[in-house]
Design an enzyme around this catalytic site. Structure first.
Site, short mmCIF file in Angstrom:
data_model
loop_
_atom_site.label_atom_id
_atom_site.label_comp_id
_atom_site.label_asym_id
_atom_site.label_seq_id
_atom_site.Cartn_x
_atom_site.Cartn_y
_atom_site.Cartn_z
N HIS A 78 1.48 0.27 8.98
CA HIS A 78 0.78 -0.02 7.73
C HIS A 78 1.33 -1.30 7.10
O HIS A 78 2.51 -1.63 7.25
CB HIS A 78 0.92 1.15 6.76
N GLU B 180 -7.61 -3.13 7.88
CA GLU B 180 -7.45 -3.44 6.47
C GLU B 180 -7.00 -4.89 6.35
O GLU B 180 -5.88 -5.21 6.74
CB GLU B 180 -6.43 -2.52 5.81
#
Length: 264
Positions: A101, A173
């Site tokens: 992430h 993302e």
């Protein structure tokens, strides 16, 4: 070809106390028991709470949603103080685990090498990595897709060498959009995700892999990008379980439209 269920994933990060996580999971479980998109197999849920809440989430959600972890160690066993291994997560019934992430990369210095090792650790322990990728700076969708595909190939390199296969959930993302005043537009998201999905579907050594979008994803977005993604990865917009219900309504509407437009 039969349409795959739309994946709706939620990471609770470190926002909730354990008590609030339990309350939230109970509300989501009740929603999943009754919503037509879940009952008809049009949507599947996965939930990623903090480590300490994984057992409770597993007990509450049962088969209604896959439960996972927000991180894992690159090693399976040893003197690694504070770490949690993929083997331990699998033992607790986890099915998915976040890897790479943007916050792990930015705040904790996770390098591409670390992401490679953790992706391999997930796959060798039978966990599906939710592999987070994204371009650092805004660019053309074509160039953004090329950068993301390069990141994906690099992240899978160790698993390929070790012949540890399995499905991967690619969570796209754009890093530049995190915390920005304006999120990435559907006109930007769609071509990047379409290119990623075409590429991922050709990964024969990682079959049944999917692409979901996770950049400030919330209610209303799926209606604009649903044709080019396999689902959404939700953050703070999912803190109210009612928002998940709204997104499942969108899944239902999208599935109905796709079914009606399919050749008879």
């Amino acid at each position: 070809m039969t349409a795959l269920p739309t994946l709706i994933g939620v990471s609770l990060k470190m926002y909730f106390s354990h008590a609030r996580t339990v309350e939230w999971c109970r509300a989501v479980a009740q929603l999943a028991r009754t919503h037509p998109a879940i009952l008809e197999g049009e949507a599947e849920l996965f939930v990623i709470p903090s480590y300490l809440s994984i057992p409770a989430a597993r007990e509450i959600l049962g088969d209604l949603a896959a439960v996972g972890a927000q991180d894992l160690a690159a090693e399976d066993v040893g003197a690694y103080t504070g770490e949690v291994s993929g083997a331990q997560l699998a033992e607790f019934g986890c099915r998915v685990v976040e890897v790479g992430h943007a916050e792990r990369r930015r705040l904790f210095g996770e390098t591409p090498e670390v992401v490679r090792r953790k992706t391999d650790a997930a796959l060798r322990n039978g966990l599906t990595p939710v592999l987070c990728i994204g371009e650092a700076d805004k660019k053309s969708p074509t160039d953004a897709a090329a950068e993301c595909i390069s990141q994906l190939d690099d992240a899978l390199a160790d698993a390929r060498r070790a012949q540890n296969s399995g499905p991967v959930i690619v969570a796209y993302e754009p890093f530049w959009a995190i915390g920005a005043p304006q999120p990435a537009s559907p006109g930007y998201i769609r071509p990047v995700c379409a290119s990623l999905r075409d590429y991922v579907r050709g990964l024969s050594d990682f079959p049944h892999s999917t692409v979901i979008y996770g950049g400030s994803a919330g209610p209303g977005l799926l209606s604009h990008v649903g044709d080019d993604v396999d689902g959404l990865f939700l953050g703070r917009f999912s803190h109210d379980p009612a928002a998940i219900g709204t997104i499942l309504d969108e899944v239902r509407t999208h599935s109905t439209r796709v079914a009606e437009s399919a050749p008879s």
